[in-house]
Design an enzyme around this catalytic site. Structure first.
Site, PDB file in Angstrom:
ATOM      1  N   GLY A   5      -2.306   2.127  -5.220  1.00 36.78           N
ATOM      2  CA  GLY A   5      -3.295   1.920  -6.280  1.00 36.78           C
ATOM      3  C   GLY A   5      -3.032   0.740  -7.196  1.00 36.78           C
ATOM      4  CG  HIS A  44       6.972   0.151   4.151  1.00 33.82           C
ATOM      5  ND1 HIS A  44       6.058  -0.111   3.145  1.00 33.82           N
ATOM      6  CD2 HIS A  44       8.047  -0.638   3.908  1.00 33.82           C
ATOM      7  CE1 HIS A  44       6.575  -1.014   2.327  1.00 33.82           C
ATOM      8  NE2 HIS A  44       7.778  -1.339   2.752  1.00 33.82           N
ATOM      9  CG  ASP A 101       4.038   3.579   2.231  1.00 34.41           C
ATOM     10  OD1 ASP A 101       4.545   2.520   2.619  1.00 34.41           O
ATOM     11  OD2 ASP A 101       2.813   3.732   2.051  1.00 34.41           O
ATOM     12  CG  HIS A 140       1.962   1.809   6.270  1.00 34.00           C
ATOM     13  ND1 HIS A 140       2.648   0.732   6.788  1.00 34.00           N
ATOM     14  CD2 HIS A 140       2.386   1.930   4.985  1.00 34.00           C
ATOM     15  CE1 HIS A 140       3.443   0.226   5.855  1.00 34.00           C
ATOM     16  NE2 HIS A 140       3.312   0.945   4.749  1.00 34.00           N
ATOM     17  CG  MET A 197       6.448  -5.143   0.176  1.00 35.16           C
ATOM     18  SD  MET A 197       5.473  -3.823   0.932  1.00 35.16           S
ATOM     19  CE  MET A 197       4.615  -3.139  -0.491  1.00 35.16           C
ATOM     20  CG  ASP A 205       2.131  -1.819   2.317  1.00 34.25           C
ATOM     21  OD1 ASP A 205       1.139  -1.248   1.823  1.00 34.25           O
ATOM     22  OD2 ASP A 205       3.221  -1.249   2.520  1.00 34.25           O
ATOM     23  N   GLY A 206      -0.372  -3.456   0.172  1.00 38.59           N
ATOM     24  CA  GLY A 206      -0.471  -3.361  -1.282  1.00 38.59           C
ATOM     25  C   GLY A 206      -1.737  -4.007  -1.813  1.00 38.59           C
ATOM     26  N   GLY A 207      -2.605  -3.186  -2.393  1.00 42.76           N
ATOM     27  CA  GLY A 207      -3.815  -3.708  -3.020  1.00 42.76           C
ATOM     28  C   GLY A 207      -4.853  -4.237  -2.050  1.00 42.76           C
ATOM     29  N   GLY A 215       6.379   0.938  -4.425  1.00 45.44           N
ATOM     30  CA  GLY A 215       6.695   2.171  -5.151  1.00 45.44           C
ATOM     31  C   GLY A 215       5.492   3.077  -5.326  1.00 45.44           C
ATOM     32  CG  PHE A 216       4.069   3.925  -8.051  1.00 46.23           C
ATOM     33  CD1 PHE A 216       4.151   5.302  -8.222  1.00 46.23           C
ATOM     34  CD2 PHE A 216       5.107   3.130  -8.518  1.00 46.23           C
ATOM     35  CE1 PHE A 216       5.238   5.874  -8.870  1.00 46.23           C
ATOM     36  CE2 PHE A 216       6.205   3.688  -9.166  1.00 46.23           C
ATOM     37  CZ  PHE A 216       6.269   5.068  -9.346  1.00 46.23           C
ATOM     38  CB  SER A 269      -5.889   3.537  -3.444  1.00 49.45           C
ATOM     39  OG  SER A 269      -5.607   2.166  -3.469  1.00 49.45           O
ATOM     40  CB  SER A 278      -0.639   3.805   3.354  1.00 48.19           C
ATOM     41  OG  SER A 278       0.292   4.508   2.545  1.00 48.19           O
ATOM     42  CG  MET A 302       8.538   5.207  -1.354  1.00 49.35           C
ATOM     43  SD  MET A 302       7.370   5.228  -2.713  1.00 49.35           S
ATOM     44  CE  MET A 302       6.036   4.250  -2.015  1.00 49.35           C
ATOM     45  CG  MET A 342       9.403   0.737   0.417  1.00 54.09           C
ATOM     46  SD  MET A 342       7.813   1.206  -0.277  1.00 54.09           S
ATOM     47  CE  MET A 342       7.247   2.305   1.005  1.00 54.09           C
TER      48      MET A 342
HETATM   49  C1  DX5 Z   1       3.507   0.617  -1.793  1.00 53.10           C
HETATM   50  C2  DX5 Z   1       3.408   1.178  -0.393  1.00 53.10           C
HETATM   51  C3  DX5 Z   1       2.061   0.956   0.155  1.00 53.10           C
HETATM   52  C4  DX5 Z   1       1.001   1.723  -0.593  1.00 53.10           C
HETATM   53  C5  DX5 Z   1      -0.280   0.941  -0.554  1.00 53.10           C
HETATM   54  O1  DX5 Z   1       4.740   0.859  -2.284  1.00 53.10           O
HETATM   55  O2  DX5 Z   1       4.318   0.544   0.463  1.00 53.10           O
HETATM   56  O3  DX5 Z   1       1.970   1.215   1.556  1.00 53.10           O
HETATM   57  O4  DX5 Z   1       0.799   3.000  -0.063  1.00 53.10           O
HETATM   58  O5  DX5 Z   1      -1.195   1.493  -1.460  1.00 53.10           O
HETATM   59  P1  DX5 Z   1      -2.550   0.751  -1.839  1.00 53.10           P
HETATM   60  O6  DX5 Z   1      -3.247   0.399  -0.569  1.00 53.10           O
HETATM   61  O7  DX5 Z   1      -3.294   1.753  -2.671  1.00 53.10           O
HETATM   62  O8  DX5 Z   1      -2.138  -0.461  -2.627  1.00 53.10           O
HETATM   63 ZN    ZN Z   2       3.940   0.623   2.750  1.00 51.67          ZN
END
Ligand code: DX5
Ligand code: ZN
Length: 223
Positions: free
Chosen positions: A153, A74, A43, A41, A145, A180-182, A150-151, A203, A16, A45, A76
């Protein structure tokens, strides 16, 4: 020719670019793709559906100019069907929308299908998985998700693994399950066990100096 990861049944790692250094976007893209990322990917927003604003068509267009990799957008954002044509025109192959922003998910998927080869549906950690079921026949990808979007990390939410299992059981062999996420070298394992095919990481890839080593560590987690 842009590769089509939908055809592959092996696990795919998607970097991403939300965590990329935008001063050097082309170099960052090159670095993660050479480092072994299968596709990118993106993102998008809008500051309404999520409390952050990232980027839109101009950055997708710049990404497309830098690579022929598959681009997984993606969204959002509110009104995904309204913006899908611009996202596709900029160079995305897949357009994923959030079930929370539409009244009829199957209809939204059909609408986006008119302009996009591939269509995905996503849901937030707090959204019951049943909400996406009426649209399953109309999408190629389901994006679960594993953080509140939104963010980048944030920490992985293991409680979404049950959703992954529930969706996996309902997917056809030609559909893919994405998370997606963490995602990192540890969390990737449990996601794989829950039936996930595509693993998004921002991240865990971009915040590392050696992106090839970071992607290799993710890949080891998938073995
Ligand atoms: C979150 C995004 C993710 C994000 C993942 O809102 O949709 O794609 O970039 O970031 P990490 O992999 O750091 O959790
Ligand atoms: Zn995403």
């Amino acid at each position: 020719m842009t590769p089509n990861p939908l055809r592959s049944t092996t696990p795919q790692i998607a970097a991403s670019i939300l965590s990329a250094d935008f001063r050097n976007l082309a170099r960052e893209i090159d670095d993660v793709l050479r480092g072994g990322s299968d596709f990118l990917h993106l993102d998008v927003m809008d500051g309404h559906f999520v409390p952050n604003i990232s980027f839109g068509p101009p950055i997708i267009k710049a990404t497309r100019a830098a690579t022929n990799a598959y681009l997984d957008a993606h969204l959002m954002i509110m009104e995904p069907a309204r913006y899908a044509p611009a996202i596709v025109k900029a160079g995305a192959q897949n357009v994923t929308f959030h079930v929370e922003v539409v009244t009829d998910a199957a209809q939204a998927a059909r609408e986006i299908r008119k302009v996009s080869n591939h269509v995905g549906i996503s849901l937030n950690p707090a959204t019951p998985v049943e909400r996406i079921f009426p649209a399953l026949d109309h999408v190629d990808v389901v994006l679960i998700m594993s953080v509140v979007p939104g963010f980048s990390g944030q920490s992985f939410m293991p409680e979404v693994l049950a959703k992954c299992e529930a969706v996996r059981r309902r997917l056809r062999p030609d559909q893919r399950l994405e998370i997606d996420g963490g995602i990192n070298a540890d969390t990737v394992r449990s996601a794989k066990s829950a039936g996930v095919d595509w693993f998004v990481a921002a991240s865990a890839i971009f915040d590392q100096k050696d992106r090839g080593a970071a992607i290799a560590a993710l890949r080891r987690g998938l073995e």
